[in-house]
Write a protein that holds these residues in place. Structure first.
Motif, PDB file in Angstrom:
ATOM      1  N   GLU A  27      -2.955 -14.165  -1.834  1.00  0.00           N
ATOM      2  CA  GLU A  27      -3.602 -14.294  -3.139  1.00  0.00           C
ATOM      3  C   GLU A  27      -2.576 -14.699  -4.190  1.00  0.00           C
ATOM      4  N   GLN A  28      -2.732 -15.879  -4.731  1.00  0.00           N
ATOM      5  CA  GLN A  28      -1.761 -16.435  -5.665  1.00  0.00           C
ATOM      6  C   GLN A  28      -2.300 -16.441  -7.096  1.00  0.00           C
ATOM      7  N   THR A  29      -1.369 -16.503  -8.036  1.00  0.00           N
ATOM      8  CA  THR A  29      -1.689 -16.649  -9.455  1.00  0.00           C
ATOM      9  C   THR A  29      -1.067 -17.949  -9.950  1.00  0.00           C
ATOM     10  N   VAL A 130     -12.868 -15.245  -9.656  1.00  0.00           N
ATOM     11  CA  VAL A 130     -11.462 -15.198 -10.065  1.00  0.00           C
ATOM     12  C   VAL A 130     -11.394 -15.256 -11.589  1.00  0.00           C
ATOM     13  N   LEU A 172      -1.049 -10.805 -17.366  1.00  0.00           N
ATOM     14  CA  LEU A 172      -0.651 -10.712 -15.967  1.00  0.00           C
ATOM     15  C   LEU A 172      -0.219  -9.298 -15.575  1.00  0.00           C
ATOM     16  N   LYS A 176      -5.433  -4.709 -11.667  1.00  0.00           N
ATOM     17  CA  LYS A 176      -5.904  -5.801 -10.821  1.00  0.00           C
ATOM     18  C   LYS A 176      -7.336  -6.211 -11.115  1.00  0.00           C
ATOM     19  N   ARG A 179      -7.173  -8.326 -14.268  1.00  0.00           N
ATOM     20  CA  ARG A 179      -6.105  -9.312 -14.404  1.00  0.00           C
ATOM     21  C   ARG A 179      -6.582 -10.721 -14.028  1.00  0.00           C
ATOM     22  N   ARG A 181      -6.091 -14.499 -12.591  1.00  0.00           N
ATOM     23  CA  ARG A 181      -5.201 -15.186 -11.657  1.00  0.00           C
ATOM     24  C   ARG A 181      -4.994 -16.647 -12.044  1.00  0.00           C
ATOM     25  N   LEU A 182      -5.687 -17.087 -13.081  1.00  0.00           N
ATOM     26  CA  LEU A 182      -5.455 -18.413 -13.657  1.00  0.00           C
ATOM     27  C   LEU A 182      -5.260 -18.244 -15.158  1.00  0.00           C
ATOM     28  N   GLU A 228       2.742  -9.382  -9.326  1.00  0.00           N
ATOM     29  CA  GLU A 228       2.046 -10.319  -8.450  1.00  0.00           C
ATOM     30  C   GLU A 228       2.806 -11.639  -8.338  1.00  0.00           C
ATOM     31  N   VAL A 230       3.485 -15.341  -8.880  1.00  0.00           N
ATOM     32  CA  VAL A 230       3.008 -16.273  -9.903  1.00  0.00           C
ATOM     33  C   VAL A 230       3.639 -17.638  -9.694  1.00  0.00           C
ATOM     34  N   LEU A 385      -5.286 -21.422  -5.634  1.00  0.00           N
ATOM     35  CA  LEU A 385      -6.106 -20.264  -5.946  1.00  0.00           C
ATOM     36  C   LEU A 385      -7.122 -19.942  -4.856  1.00  0.00           C
TER      37      LEU A 385
END
Length: 407
Positions: A27-29, A130, A172, A176, A179, A181-182, A228, A230, A385
């Motif tokens: 899981e990316q930001t 998201v 950020l 969670k 928060r 992620r974009l 996380e 980023v 994402l």
């Protein structure tokens, strides 16, 4: 700041994008930052050591090619939609719609989102669960498809630049469930100084160094304050060219009949729209007159050239477009009020190229990257994402897919 809970909305789409999105390794930001008017060579020309360091840790393109016209609003929308302006709807900073019989000016989508016919990346994310946040981005306040990002700010030029960095980091660091992620951010000062003084002026250098310091701080805080992973993407919408007062073209001398035509001056291009009652013959007569009077100062855009630039037949396409090149622009100002400076909006060339830099845990470091069109950034972010594309786009996920780390 505004917060909106989830909105359930059915999307009706006419097709699907040709390229599938790939699932990220984890899981990316994504933090997407635009530095308006930051030309591809400003890092070296004006000294931006922090941005240079980020590029060394990740990737840097030789240049980011803007869509036509190389103006702020069309390009910011192309970056976050993967579409040419004819498809996302914002075809210039200011334009006319012959069906609506209305003028659009920058930011009008905030009050009337029907100006935009698109799906920006923050909506794509929100529709798939998201959360997204926007600290300024052209038209990011507009309720496109019925909603905005979960978090956004109303645009205000005086907002301190450092506040933008602080808020991004604070978002950020949220729990969670809350928060995003974009996250998008936007800085205008480099563009402002470029217009006022020209791209090589010391005032532009100071603006570049100011933003460089902020970006360096953001990058450091992403490593030390945010738990996380980023990925930081730095872009600009266009570059900048020097303009000269002595080269400016007085379009009032063209004596265009306002009963037949609506004229919108885009500085680097003159847009002439035919009224509903204007005949094809009257359009052709004006074309012939303008062609005869051009004297090397400008040209009439051809249908073939416009098609190559992604311009399609819509109510926002002028009947006649006059183009020019630096150091000239179109103006109606008297000679004594004309000033040297800088601008953008010309056909793609190296002066119009912006920047693309990406670094983070999902990005391959030091991968060679040639200049490319900004329409390919949208599917790249969707891949990062783990989002599916929900509508047709002009960009191709394959262009930047090699930049992603694989299992």
């Amino acid at each position: 700041m505004r917060y909106f809970g989830a909105i359930f909305l059915t999307l009706f789409v006419t097709g699907v994008a040709t390229a599938n999105t790939a699932q990220p390794n984890s899981e990316q930001t994504v933090v997407l930052i635009s530095i308006d008017g930051f030309r591809h060579d400003y890092i070296e020309l004006h000294g931006a050591p922090n941005i240079a360091k980020i590029a060394q840790q990740g990737i840097r393109a030789e240049g980011l090619i803007p869509v036509y016209p190389s103006k702020t609003f069309p390009n910011h929308l192309s970056i976050v939609t993967g579409q040419y302006p004819s498809n996302h709807g914002i075809v210039d900073n200011n334009f006319y719609d012959t069906e609506r019989k209305q003028h659009y000016k920058m930011g009008d989508g905030v009050q009337d989102s029907t100006w935009l016919t698109t799906l920006p990346i923050w909506n794509l994310a929100e529709f798939q669960g998201v959360k997204a946040a926007t600290f300024f981005w052209p038209e990011s306040e507009a309720r496109i498809n019925g909603r905005t990002a979960s978090y956004y700010y109303k645009y205000s030029t005086p907002t301190p630049n450092r506040q933008r960095i602080d808020q991004i980091v604070q978002w950020l660091k949220l729990p969670k469930a809350a928060r995003p992620r974009l996250v998008t951010g936007y800085f205008s000062v480099v563009d402002t100084m470029g217009h006022r003084f020209g791209p090589e002026a010391p005032q532009v250098g100071k603006a570049v160094q100011h933003v460089d310091q902020l970006i360096g701080e953001l990058w450091q805080r992403l490593q030390t304050e945010v738990d996380e992973p980023v990925n930081l993407i730095l872009v600009s919408d266009h570059g900048m060219s020097q303009i000269k007062a002595e080269a400016m073209i007085d379009y009032s001398a063209f004596n265009i009949d306002e009963q037949l035509f609506e004229v919108v001056n885009g500085a680097t291009r003159l847009m002439i729209y035919a009224h509903e009652s204007t005949t094809t013959e009257q359009i052709n007569v004006l074309k012939q007159r303008l062609q005869a009077a051009k004297n090397g100062q400008y040209w009439l855009e051809t249908e073939a050239q416009l098609a190559q630039l992604g311009v399609t037949e819509t109510a926002r396409k002028p009947a006649i477009i006059l183009g020019t090149k630096a150091p000239a622009i179109f103006t109606s100002r008297p000679p004594e009020k004309r000033k040297d400076g800088g601008t953008h909006g010309y056909h793609s060339n190296r002066d119009m190229d912006g920047i693309f830099i990406a670094a983070g845990p999902a990005i391959k470091a030091k991968a060679p990257l040639q200049r490319f069109s900004n329409i390919h950034i949208y599917p790249f972010m969707a891949q990062l994402l783990g989002l599916e594309l929900l509508s047709p786009i002009d960009g191709d996920a394959k262009v930047l897919a090699p930049l992603l780390k694989q299992d």
